[in-house]
Design a protein around this motif. Structure first.
Motif, short mmCIF file in Angstrom:
data_model
loop_
_atom_site.label_atom_id
_atom_site.label_comp_id
_atom_site.label_asym_id
_atom_site.label_seq_id
_atom_site.Cartn_x
_atom_site.Cartn_y
_atom_site.Cartn_z
N GLN A 199 33.22 -29.35 70.00
CA GLN A 199 33.64 -28.70 70.84
C GLN A 199 32.39 -27.63 71.03
N LYS A 200 31.68 -26.84 71.58
CA LYS A 200 30.40 -26.00 71.26
C LYS A 200 30.31 -24.86 72.09
N ILE A 201 30.62 -24.14 71.21
CA ILE A 201 30.88 -23.15 71.33
C ILE A 201 29.83 -22.25 71.14
N MET A 202 29.29 -20.85 71.87
CA MET A 202 28.27 -19.99 72.15
C MET A 202 28.46 -19.57 70.40
N ILE A 203 27.75 -18.50 70.06
CA ILE A 203 28.20 -17.75 69.27
C ILE A 203 28.37 -16.32 69.09
N ALA A 204 28.13 -16.49 70.21
CA ALA A 204 28.49 -15.03 71.37
C ALA A 204 30.01 -14.79 71.31
N ASP A 205 30.76 -16.18 71.36
CA ASP A 205 31.50 -16.23 72.34
C ASP A 205 32.92 -16.62 70.51
N ALA A 206 32.15 -17.62 69.62
CA ALA A 206 32.43 -16.98 68.56
C ALA A 206 33.34 -16.92 67.79
N SER A 207 34.30 -16.81 66.99
CA SER A 207 35.40 -15.93 66.42
C SER A 207 34.08 -15.55 65.08
N ALA A 208 34.45 -14.99 63.67
CA ALA A 208 34.48 -14.96 62.65
C ALA A 208 34.77 -16.26 62.07
N LYS A 209 35.96 -16.88 61.90
CA LYS A 209 36.98 -17.93 61.74
C LYS A 209 36.05 -18.97 62.08
N GLN A 210 35.95 -19.66 62.84
CA GLN A 210 35.02 -20.53 63.85
C GLN A 210 33.18 -20.46 63.52
N LEU A 211 32.85 -19.55 62.94
CA LEU A 211 31.82 -19.05 62.43
C LEU A 211 31.69 -19.96 60.87
N ALA A 212 32.46 -19.09 60.25
CA ALA A 212 32.47 -19.50 59.05
C ALA A 212 33.13 -21.54 59.08
N ASP A 213 33.76 -21.64 59.37
CA ASP A 213 33.98 -23.13 59.99
C ASP A 213 32.46 -24.14 59.90
N PHE A 214 31.80 -23.53 60.69
CA PHE A 214 30.44 -24.17 61.31
C PHE A 214 29.55 -23.86 60.42
N ALA A 215 29.93 -23.18 59.28
CA ALA A 215 28.10 -22.35 57.82
C ALA A 215 29.16 -23.91 57.00
N GLU A 216 30.37 -23.49 57.32
CA GLU A 216 30.81 -24.58 55.72
C GLU A 216 29.57 -26.30 55.56
N ILE B 22 26.43 -24.12 53.44
CA ILE B 22 26.60 -22.75 53.04
C ILE B 22 27.37 -22.22 51.82
N ASP B 23 27.62 -21.99 50.97
CA ASP B 23 28.34 -21.67 50.35
C ASP B 23 28.73 -20.46 50.10
N GLY B 24 30.06 -19.89 49.44
CA GLY B 24 30.37 -18.73 50.01
C GLY B 24 30.23 -17.87 51.06
N VAL B 25 30.67 -18.69 52.00
CA VAL B 25 30.89 -18.18 53.23
C VAL B 25 32.17 -17.89 53.31
N ASP B 26 32.87 -16.87 54.20
CA ASP B 26 34.06 -16.68 54.65
C ASP B 26 34.31 -15.78 56.27
N TYR B 27 36.01 -16.54 56.31
CA TYR B 27 35.64 -15.09 57.98
C TYR B 27 36.09 -13.88 57.53
#
Length: 159
Positions: free
Chosen positions: A2-19, A23-28
């Protein structure tokens, strides 16, 4: 994926992608800005993220086809002897504004006529000594004449 623009992504989605990026220690709860900062720190420079999962399906619901049948009213607003008394009258209903010209018959949606009918003010009269009389008169802010009111299209005419 699923492709999501960063500007439209939620903090949860960004944290999941960072994982997924490792990237360690990333939480929404860090917030979008901090998570984006950590992603840029590892040289992630794309403007989108990709998460595993099905593509979201967008179902558009079209309104039923109608013949633009609305309840209408034909009114006339006369000029007034005051500042702006010859200018069109602004009337807003649910955030949509309509400027109704004066001195001619205008057919407008019924709800605008109803809003115009509800726009009232109090006028206080004075007696011969210049003292205000206690009972004010309630008058229309913009007086108008109702020339014709069309019934709602779904109301059947009784014969």
């Amino acid at each position: 994926m699923q492709k999501i623009m960063i500007a439209d992504a939620s903090a949860k989605q960004l944290a999941d992608f960072a994982e997924l990026l490792g990237i360690d220690g990333v939480d929404y709860r860090l917030g979008k800005a901090k998570i984006e900062e950590k992603m840029r720190a590892i040289m992630y420079d794309k403007d989108y993220i990709e998460l595993p999962g099905e593509e979201p399906t967008i179902q558009r619901i079209e309104p039923p086809a109608t013949e633009n049948k609305r309840r209408m009213a034909t009114i006339m607003i006369p000029n007034q002897d005051r500042a702006g008394g010859t200018e069109p009258v602004p009337v807003a209903v649910n955030g949509r504004q309509l400027f109704i010209p004066r001195q001619s018959a205008q057919t407008i949606p019924w709800e605008y006529m109803h809003a115009l009918d509800n726009a009232k003010k109090f006028v206080y009269e004075t007696d011969e000594n210049g003292t205000l009389k206690p009972n004010p008169a309630e008058v229309h802010e913009y007086p108008f004449s109702l020339l014709r009111e069309d019934p709602a299209p779904d109301v059947e005419k009784a014969a």
